[in-house]
Design a protein around this motif. Structure first.
Motif, PDB file in Angstrom:
ATOM      1  N   GLY A 134       0.841  -1.126  -0.081  1.00  0.00           N
ATOM      2  CA  GLY A 134       0.088  -0.179  -0.083  1.00  0.00           C
ATOM      3  C   GLY A 134       0.890   1.081  -0.071  1.00  0.00           C
ATOM      4  O   GLY A 134       0.363   2.312  -0.078  1.00  0.00           O
ATOM      5  N   HIS A 135       2.270   1.209   0.109  1.00  0.00           N
ATOM      6  CA  HIS A 135       3.137   2.364   0.048  1.00  0.00           C
ATOM      7  C   HIS A 135       3.326   2.904  -1.322  1.00  0.00           C
ATOM      8  O   HIS A 135       3.526   4.239  -1.452  1.00  0.00           O
ATOM      9  CB  HIS A 135       4.548   2.217   0.535  1.00  0.00           C
ATOM     10  N   GLU A 136       2.823   2.264  -2.494  1.00  0.00           N
ATOM     11  CA  GLU A 136       3.404   2.531  -3.460  1.00  0.00           C
ATOM     12  C   GLU A 136       3.008   4.160  -3.987  1.00  0.00           C
ATOM     13  O   GLU A 136       3.712   4.818  -4.501  1.00  0.00           O
ATOM     14  CB  GLU A 136       2.820   1.560  -4.867  1.00  0.00           C
ATOM     15  N   GLU A 137       1.584   4.609  -4.004  1.00  0.00           N
ATOM     16  CA  GLU A 137       1.425   5.801  -4.437  1.00  0.00           C
ATOM     17  C   GLU A 137       2.050   6.778  -3.777  1.00  0.00           C
ATOM     18  O   GLU A 137       2.271   7.912  -4.229  1.00  0.00           O
ATOM     19  CB  GLU A 137      -0.138   6.054  -4.314  1.00  0.00           C
ATOM     20  N   TYR A 138       2.378   6.646  -2.240  1.00  0.00           N
ATOM     21  CA  TYR A 138       3.104   7.573  -1.374  1.00  0.00           C
ATOM     22  C   TYR A 138       4.576   7.749  -1.673  1.00  0.00           C
ATOM     23  O   TYR A 138       4.990   8.665  -1.356  1.00  0.00           O
ATOM     24  CB  TYR A 138       2.609   7.068   0.132  1.00  0.00           C
ATOM     25  N   VAL A 139       5.090   6.477  -2.076  1.00  0.00           N
ATOM     26  CA  VAL A 139       6.600   6.667  -2.560  1.00  0.00           C
ATOM     27  C   VAL A 139       6.379   7.703  -3.994  1.00  0.00           C
ATOM     28  O   VAL A 139       7.297   8.365  -4.000  1.00  0.00           O
ATOM     29  CB  VAL A 139       7.074   5.223  -3.004  1.00  0.00           C
ATOM     30  N   LEU A 140       5.612   7.450  -4.666  1.00  0.00           N
ATOM     31  CA  LEU A 140       5.470   8.113  -5.997  1.00  0.00           C
ATOM     32  C   LEU A 140       5.279   9.745  -5.645  1.00  0.00           C
ATOM     33  O   LEU A 140       5.830  10.666  -5.978  1.00  0.00           O
ATOM     34  CB  LEU A 140       4.320   7.616  -6.918  1.00  0.00           C
ATOM     35  N   GLY A 141       4.292   9.807  -4.584  1.00  0.00           N
ATOM     36  CA  GLY A 141       3.819  11.131  -4.102  1.00  0.00           C
ATOM     37  C   GLY A 141       5.122  11.742  -3.407  1.00  0.00           C
ATOM     38  O   GLY A 141       5.384  13.011  -3.719  1.00  0.00           O
TER      39      GLY A 141
END
Length: 240
Positions: A134-141
């Motif tokens: 679930g971290h993926e979009e926050y890494v991109l952000g």
């Protein structure tokens, strides 16, 4: 003395003896720094960028940080809590806006900001393959924020995933809070916790961050102790 102010959640927070062996990454990081560097750990359990700011936890950092200091910003785990409006942030909206507020605190006082992506959870499927947590979009952000605000990004998420994929689920247990019953008084039934770290895990991931900071330009790279000083401890399982 130079100071690293660390803003983050429970994966970075300092722990007392009553929760041993749980250890935060920021708690272990000074094992890798030069002798003129002090880590001031403001990371706190359960906080997101939103709740950290809303609870005025950024204010004491602003009051104490000075020219030439550093602000390490490590969030993501709790910004993902979509069912908790007090913590949730959109990874490509409010999350980036909030990260900018941390950057402003640093730069308004002449300090240097640094983004650190969240450490990956230890979640494997039945075949031993590492799942996405679930971290993926926050890494991109966070990477978007790095470009927007011209802040270096240490991608601990990718480094930790590579490591976990390499060692597999059984070996990974010694780094995360997977505890057998009866070992610690405060955990009579044991614990299976795939997010928080034992001392070994905190040292491992703090070392990964140190390795990445070494690759950055001044003034960041000069935070890390040279190999003659660190000797054998420098490479304590950094590469698995």
């Amino acid at each position: 003395m130079r100071h690293i102010f660390w803003a983050g959640d429970s994966t970075a927070a300092s722990n007392k003896y009553v929760t041993f062996p749980q250890t935060g990454i920021a708690q272990a990081f000074d094992r890798y720094t030069r002798t003129d560097v002090v880590v001031c750990n403001h990371a706190f359990n359960g906080r997101s960028t939103k709740s950290f700011i809303d609870e005025s936890r950024l204010a004491p950092i602003y009051n104490d940080i000075t020219k030439g200091d550093f602000l390490f910003i490590q969030f993501g785990h709790n910004d993902e809590k979509i069912n908790d409006p007090s913590r949730y942030t959109d990874p490509h909206g409010e999350y980036i806006v909030n990260l900018g507020k941390f950057v402003n605190v640093a730069r308004n006082k002449g300090a240097y900001p640094l983004f650190i992506t969240p450490v990956e959870r230890k979640l494997f499927d039945e075949e031993g393959n590492l799942k996405f947590s679930g971290h993926e979009e926050y890494v991109l952000g966070m990477k978007e924020a790095g470009e927007k605000f011209d802040v270096p990004v240490v991608d601990l998420y990718s480094r930790s995933r590579e490591f976990l994929q390499k060692i597999g689920p059984k070996e990974a247990q010694k780094y995360y809070m997977n505890v057998e019953p009866g070992i610690y008084d405060w955990l009579p039934k044991g614990l299976t916790d795939n997010s928080h770290l034992k001392y070994e895990g905190a040292m491992l991931y703090a070392g990964m961050i140190a390795k990445e900071i070494e690759k950055l330009s001044e003034p960041y790279c000069s935070l890390i102790a040279d190999k003659d000083y660190l000797k054998e401890t420098y490479n304590i399982e950094i590469n698995g």
